[in-house]
Scaffold this motif. Sequence first.
Motif, PDB file in Angstrom:
ATOM      1  N   ASN A 155       0.815  -1.017   0.010  1.00 36.30           N
ATOM      2  CA  ASN A 155      -0.050  -0.202   0.473  1.00 36.30           C
ATOM      3  C   ASN A 155       0.779   0.980  -0.333  1.00 36.30           C
ATOM      4  O   ASN A 155       0.377   2.087  -0.485  1.00 36.30           O
ATOM      5  N   ILE A 193       2.535   1.551  -3.323  1.00 33.94           N
ATOM      6  CA  ILE A 193       1.310   2.319  -4.285  1.00 33.94           C
ATOM      7  C   ILE A 193       1.311   3.687  -4.909  1.00 33.94           C
ATOM      8  O   ILE A 193       1.209   4.284  -5.363  1.00 33.94           O
ATOM      9  N   TYR A 209       1.778  -4.231  -7.932  1.00 29.18           N
ATOM     10  CA  TYR A 209       0.681  -5.572  -8.408  1.00 29.18           C
ATOM     11  C   TYR A 209       1.373  -6.630  -8.643  1.00 29.18           C
ATOM     12  O   TYR A 209      -0.140  -7.383  -7.906  1.00 29.18           O
ATOM     13  N   ARG A 247       0.580  -9.101  -5.568  1.00 28.60           N
ATOM     14  CA  ARG A 247      -0.489  -9.531  -5.552  1.00 28.60           C
ATOM     15  C   ARG A 247      -1.545 -10.491  -5.942  1.00 28.60           C
ATOM     16  O   ARG A 247      -1.037  -9.937  -7.882  1.00 28.60           O
ATOM     17  N   SER A 256      -5.998  -6.752  -8.988  1.00 30.40           N
ATOM     18  CA  SER A 256      -4.289  -6.070  -9.164  1.00 30.40           C
ATOM     19  C   SER A 256      -3.684  -6.473 -10.697  1.00 30.40           C
ATOM     20  O   SER A 256      -2.712  -5.810 -11.127  1.00 30.40           O
ATOM     21  N   THR A 257      -3.631  -7.560 -11.062  1.00 29.55           N
ATOM     22  CA  THR A 257      -3.391  -8.387 -11.951  1.00 29.55           C
ATOM     23  C   THR A 257      -3.321  -7.647 -12.975  1.00 29.55           C
ATOM     24  O   THR A 257      -2.819  -6.906 -14.244  1.00 29.55           O
TER      25      THR A 257
END
Length: 186
Positions: free
Chosen positions: A38, A41, A63, A66, A71-72
């Motif tokens: 987090n 990001i 990303y 995750r 996220s992908t």
Amino acid sequence: MTKSLTFTLLASLMCQAYAIELPDLARGIAASQRGDLNAAIADLRPLAERGYLDAQIALAKVYAKRLDPASTAAAIRWYRIALAQDTRVRLPLARLLMRTPSQANALEAKALIESANDQERAMVEAMLLKLYRTYPNLVDTRDAPQLAARVAQSPLIEQRREAITWYRQNETVLPEYSRALEALCT
């Protein structure tokens, strides 16, 4: 305390507080490395949105760590944006596309893999074999036996493992696959 000194001190404190909140590439990468996705990001996204290539790639990697579909999808988006500036991201993008069950993504991954340069060739052959296992309709049946044989000869265990998986899954397709599987497993 005079008014001008008070004003100077307040302005200085406000500038320092604001500077702490500015996005920072190094801080974002460090946050990613320690697993604070987090925070990573928060630092990387503003820079990526402003077009900084290193931030776009780092954000895509965050990303990609995750495993949820949103996220992908975000990782794929950022890799695609970065790909316009740097072709070195084509293989990480291909790997992510292979994680998503879609014929369109499989075709895009295949094109990215096939565009690999000579230095990447050994690594991408195992990726291509895995893609063919997942999407058998993409297999070029004339090239598959040679591709599997090259991957099986790799000095890298991960790649030989991919060849073993290929041969196991396709053992009944060609008689030589059974023999190759036996040779690899002995």
